[in-house]
Design an enzyme around this catalytic site. Structure first.
Site, PDB file in Angstrom:
ATOM      1  N   MET A  30     -35.190  46.804-141.031  1.00  0.00           N
ATOM      2  CA  MET A  30     -35.347  45.752-140.020  1.00  0.00           C
ATOM      3  C   MET A  30     -33.981  45.123-139.722  1.00  0.00           C
ATOM      4  SD  MET A  30     -39.082  44.127-140.533  1.00  0.00           S
ATOM      5  CE  MET A  30     -38.686  42.907-141.741  1.00  0.00           C
ATOM      6  N   PHE A  33     -28.002  44.261-142.087  1.00  0.00           N
ATOM      7  CA  PHE A  33     -27.711  45.107-143.242  1.00  0.00           C
ATOM      8  C   PHE A  33     -26.925  44.398-144.337  1.00  0.00           C
ATOM      9  CE2 PHE A  33     -27.683  48.835-140.042  1.00  0.00           C
ATOM     10  CZ  PHE A  33     -29.056  48.918-140.110  1.00  0.00           C
ATOM     11  N   GLY A  36     -27.786  46.668-150.093  1.00  0.00           N
ATOM     12  CA  GLY A  36     -29.026  47.388-150.415  1.00  0.00           C
ATOM     13  C   GLY A  36     -29.309  48.451-149.356  1.00  0.00           C
ATOM     14  N   HIS A  37     -29.269  48.044-148.083  1.00  0.00           N
ATOM     15  CA  HIS A  37     -29.486  49.012-146.999  1.00  0.00           C
ATOM     16  C   HIS A  37     -28.415  50.107-147.034  1.00  0.00           C
ATOM     17  CE1 HIS A  37     -31.180  45.258-144.985  1.00  0.00           C
ATOM     18  NE2 HIS A  37     -32.198  46.088-144.926  1.00  0.00           N
ATOM     19  N   VAL A 176     -30.303  46.778-155.345  1.00  0.00           N
ATOM     20  CA  VAL A 176     -28.883  46.403-155.413  1.00  0.00           C
ATOM     21  C   VAL A 176     -28.836  44.887-155.533  1.00  0.00           C
ATOM     22  CG1 VAL A 176     -26.660  46.447-154.233  1.00  0.00           C
ATOM     23  CG2 VAL A 176     -28.216  48.399-154.047  1.00  0.00           C
ATOM     24  N   SER A 185     -31.203  40.748-150.176  1.00  0.00           N
ATOM     25  CA  SER A 185     -32.287  40.659-149.201  1.00  0.00           C
ATOM     26  C   SER A 185     -31.743  39.972-147.958  1.00  0.00           C
ATOM     27  CB  SER A 185     -33.425  39.809-149.787  1.00  0.00           C
ATOM     28  OG  SER A 185     -34.292  39.371-148.760  1.00  0.00           O
TER      29      SER A 185
HETATM   30  O1  PAF Z   1     -38.614  47.090-145.763  1.00  0.00           O
HETATM   31  C1  PAF Z   1     -38.483  46.873-144.552  1.00  0.00           C
HETATM   32  O2  PAF Z   1     -37.414  46.508-144.071  1.00  0.00           O
HETATM   33  C2  PAF Z   1     -39.680  47.043-143.626  1.00  0.00           C
HETATM   34  O3  PAF Z   1     -40.855  46.633-144.239  1.00  0.00           O
HETATM   35  C3  PAF Z   1     -39.819  48.482-143.056  1.00  0.00           C
HETATM   36  C4  PAF Z   1     -40.093  49.485-144.165  1.00  0.00           C
HETATM   37  C5  PAF Z   1     -38.564  48.862-142.319  1.00  0.00           C
HETATM   38  C6  PAF Z   1     -40.987  48.542-142.078  1.00  0.00           C
HETATM   39  O4  PAF Z   1     -40.807  47.668-141.006  1.00  0.00           O
END
Ligand code: PAF
Length: 282
Positions: A30, A33, A36-37, A176, A185
């Site tokens: 979502m 970033f 973690g991402h 992370v 987060s």
């Molecule tokens: O973890 C997230 O960021 C969201 O729940 C996801 C998996 C991208 C679905 O919208």
């Protein structure tokens, strides 16, 4: 890196990739970033020929009183970070293309979705499963990569993929953490300095559990109340949503730590609802 927002263009390109025999990995996100991402993107870079990242703030997984409108967004910065992490295609669809006005099909994993976060966010996993199923159908990846901070999400999506025979491997990657242990987060951005300092105790408390177990306390009722006391003392701006000890893949409550158990917590700190978890060895 290509940036695509049209569902049709993205799906066509992904179909070509899948037919060409290239191994593709999708990282659904979502946005906004953090490390973690980026760790998921880097894992995908090392394990696939083509890395696809979706960036979509999915309205269907937010309840009416939740933070959809103020969810942090920074597309320009995200594009730079994705490019630097070796992403090949960044997919940024619009909500009205993902959900047509008469959209009427939902994917639900009702059993697993009732535990943990499902108690206070009853709409959440239906929204997640529906959008992830759609994204998998658009991207047709060999692998889809998720962070283990959202452990329940990973478990629910793994079950969905198995039950629907989706031709994808679901991969979970480790949490992370910031230097003081707070799980990364996007919602950490909501914390004031004081709340941010207190939020580090969410992980510190989880770490104590393993010590308590080692000292001979294996009953989860006792462990739960010790952890709740720790949070009450150390996170005065906090309100516990839940502290649970569950089977890691069934998510059912366990009374005693005699095999591997997941300790999972959700705590409201200021206006942020933060989750974290840890596998505890019996
Ligand atoms: O973890 C997230 O960021 C969201 O729940 C996801 C998996 C991208 C679905 O919208």
């Amino acid at each position: 890196m290509q940036v695509l927002s049209s569902v049709h263009a993205f799906q066509n390109q992904c179909l070509d990739l899948r037919c060409s025999g290239r191994v593709t990995a999708l990282v659904p996100t979502m946005g906004y970033f953090h490390e973690g991402h980026l760790s998921l993107m880097r894992w995908a870079r090392e394990n696939a020929d083509t890395v696809l990242v979706s960036l979509f703030v999915n309205p269907a997984q937010f309840g009416p009183a939740e933070d959809l409108d103020r969810y942090p967004r920074d597309l320009e910065r995200d594009q730079d970070l994705a490019r630097e992490s070796g992403v090949d295609i960044l997919f940024t669809p619009q909500a009205d293309e993902v959900y047509s006005p008469n959209h009427d099909t939902w994917v639900d994993v009702p059993g697993l979705s009732t535990y943990l976060c499902g108690q206070s966010r009853p709409h959440f996993f239906r929204g997640v499963c529906t959008v992830v199923c759609k994204l998998l159908n658009m991207a047709l990846p060999h692998t889809a990569v998720f962070g283990q901070k959202d452990w329940q999400q990973m478990v629910v999506i793994t079950r969905m993929a198995r039950d629907l025979n989706l031709p994808v491997q679901i991969v979970g990657r480790p949490i992370v953490r910031e230097e003081d242990g707070l799980a990364m987060s996007s919602r950490n951005a909501y914390l004031s300095d004081q709340e941010r300092r207190q939020a580090a105790h969410i992980y510190a408390g989880l770490q104590y559990i393993q010590d308590w177990v080692r000292d001979g306390e294996t009953g989860t009722a006792k462990l739960k109340s010790r952890l709740e006391d720790y949070y009450a003392r150390n996170i005065p701006s906090g309100r516990i949503d839940y502290v649970h000890f569950v089977h890691p893949w069934e998510l059912t409550p366990v009374d005693r730590i005699d095999s591997q158990v997941l300790a999972a917590v959700a705590v409201h700190v200021g206006s942020a609802r933060l989750i974290d978890n840890m596998l505890i060895q019996g």
